[in-house]
Design an enzyme around this catalytic site. Structure first.
Site, PDB file in Angstrom:
ATOM      1  NE  ARG A 100      -3.800   0.755   1.809  1.00 46.70           N
ATOM      2  CZ  ARG A 100      -5.056   0.930   2.231  1.00 46.70           C
ATOM      3  NH1 ARG A 100      -5.297   1.746   3.239  1.00 46.70           N
ATOM      4  NH2 ARG A 100      -6.047   0.289   1.672  1.00 46.70           N
ATOM      5  CG  HIS A 127      -8.191   0.113  -3.090  1.00 46.13           C
ATOM      6  ND1 HIS A 127      -7.399  -0.974  -2.746  1.00 46.13           N
ATOM      7  CD2 HIS A 127      -8.824   0.480  -1.938  1.00 46.13           C
ATOM      8  CE1 HIS A 127      -7.546  -1.229  -1.458  1.00 46.13           C
ATOM      9  NE2 HIS A 127      -8.406  -0.377  -0.949  1.00 46.13           N
ATOM     10  CD  GLN A 130     -12.844  -1.820  -1.017  1.00 49.72           C
ATOM     11  OE1 GLN A 130     -12.091  -1.665  -0.083  1.00 49.72           O
ATOM     12  NE2 GLN A 130     -14.058  -2.364  -0.873  1.00 49.72           N
ATOM     13  CG  ASP A 228     -13.208   6.593  -1.273  1.00 51.95           C
ATOM     14  OD1 ASP A 228     -13.282   6.389  -0.045  1.00 51.95           O
ATOM     15  OD2 ASP A 228     -12.144   6.491  -1.912  1.00 51.95           O
ATOM     16  CB  CYS A 268     -13.871   1.352  -0.382  1.00 54.26           C
ATOM     17  SG  CYS A 268     -13.514   3.113  -0.398  1.00 54.26           S
ATOM     18  NE  ARG A 296     -10.109  -5.070   0.381  1.00 57.33           N
ATOM     19  CZ  ARG A 296      -9.368  -4.053   0.822  1.00 57.33           C
ATOM     20  NH1 ARG A 296      -9.937  -3.014   1.401  1.00 57.33           N
ATOM     21  NH2 ARG A 296      -8.050  -4.042   0.645  1.00 57.33           N
TER      22      ARG A 296
HETATM   23  N1   CP Z   1     -11.055   0.148   2.071  1.00 56.76           N
HETATM   24  C1   CP Z   1      -9.789   0.093   2.562  1.00 56.76           C
HETATM   25  O1   CP Z   1      -8.835  -0.080   1.815  1.00 56.76           O
HETATM   26  O2   CP Z   1      -9.714   0.168   3.922  1.00 56.76           O
HETATM   27  P1   CP Z   1      -8.373   0.432   4.751  1.00 56.76           P
HETATM   28  O3   CP Z   1      -7.864   1.798   4.345  1.00 56.76           O
HETATM   29  O4   CP Z   1      -8.816   0.372   6.187  1.00 56.76           O
HETATM   30  O5   CP Z   1      -7.388  -0.637   4.410  1.00 56.76           O
END
Ligand code: CP
Length: 312
Positions: A100, A127, A130, A228, A268, A296
């Site tokens: 990430r 992403h 997701q 989002d 998300c 997820r």
């Molecule tokens: N939706 C998502 O990626 O959540 P986090 O940022 O908590 O990993």
């Protein structure tokens, strides 16, 4: 080496296999195939996370592997060691790496220099993990037996709010991949960048999304309402300006009422109730946000298992 940096890194046939496997893994969570048998997978975070961090750590463990959770600031990356050297060194220890980070070029550089599969756990561009969880969540409703991706064709998605963010890009890419119809509604100046258009072109996919500044028009007859946060990680300096300009795009019960009566609300997470979505919509029977969050785990386990198979 097969990586997973964007939604289309799996073909339609491979994506179908991922969703079918995710269903099996969800039904048989602790006694499923141990696809990562004794493998060690790194989980490298440059940014905060709740869902991605926990779902991958638990998922690697449930697949019989060992998760090594890393923070960029407490590795030598934080002191300037190059990605090239880091990727090569990590490849000597690990069997795969989830990242990430900020710029998408960082995951691409890891993929170029690593000799293990790289999984994109979110960049400023997209992403994809997701989105695979989101699509799995919709297939549980549209095609619960076969999980048939053909059931997605023609479904109408309305994405409201920050239409230039990584989630908007991922939805554009995913809608094009699965033949869904997508309309994005947000303030002037937040149009998707040329980068997503180039990504569609590179994949031979049509530029089939629509943009409007009219939230009601986007929600009319939609099957999925998605939003989002308005202030993504890295946008904090513009927070007040963004909240003011995106206020007309809050998903409310009034906007939800314009959608298909069987429409789903998706997010998300984390959500900011009273900003991009009202508390009433978050709590409504049409909200499937916690199934999305749970999925997820199952979808990502299937992604990891598929990568192991493809790289065998
Ligand atoms: N939706 C998502 O990626 O959540 P986090 O940022 O908590 O990993």
């Amino acid at each position: 080496m097969h990586h997973f940096l964007k939604e289309t890194d799996f073909s339609l046939e491979q994506a179908q296999e991922v969703f079918t496997l995710a269903k099996e893994l969800k039904a048989n969570r602790l006694n499923g195939p141990r696809a990562l048998n004794q493998q060690s997978w790194g989980l490298l975070f440059y940014k905060s996370s709740t869902r991605t961090r926990i779902s991958f750590e638990v998922g690697v463990n449930e697949l019989g592997g060992y998760p090594v959770v890393l923070n960029s600031q407490t590795t030598q990356i934080g002191r300037g060691e190059t990605i090239e050297d880091t990727a090569r060194v990590m490849s000597r220890y690990l069997h795969g790496l989830v990242i990430r980070t900020y710029g998408h070029e960082i995951v691409e550089a890891f993929a170029e220099h690593a000799s293990m599969p790289i999984v994109n756990g979110l960049t400023d561009f997209n992403h994809p993990c997701q989105l695979y969880a989101d699509i799995f969540t919709l297939l549980e409703r549209y095609s619960p037996e076969a999980m048939d991706i053909a059931s997605l064709r023609g479904k109408k998605v309305a994405f409201l709010g920050d239409t230039a963010c990584n989630m908007a890009n991922s939805w554009i890419h995913t809608a094009a991949m699965f033949g869904m119809d997508i309309t994005l509604a947000g303030p002037d100046g937040f149009a998707p960048s040329a980068t997503i258009d180039a990504a569609l072109k590179a994949d031979g996919l049509p530029k089939n999304y629509r943009i409007t500044q009219d939230a009601e028009e986007a929600c009319q007859g939609a099957d999925v309402l998605y939003t989002d946060v308005w202030v993504s990680m890295g946008n904090e300096a513009e927070a007040e300006e963004r909240k003011r300009r995106m206020a007309p795009y809050q998903i409310t019960t009034e906007l939800l009422a314009l959608a298909n009566p069987n429409a789903y609300f998706m997010h998300c997470l984390p959500a900011h109730a009273g900003e991009e979505v009202s508390q009433a919509v978050l709590d409504s029977p049409q909200s499937i946000i916690f199934d999305e969050a749970e999925n997820r785990l199952h979808a990502q386990k299937a992604i990891l298992a598929k990568l192991v198979e493809l790289n065998r």
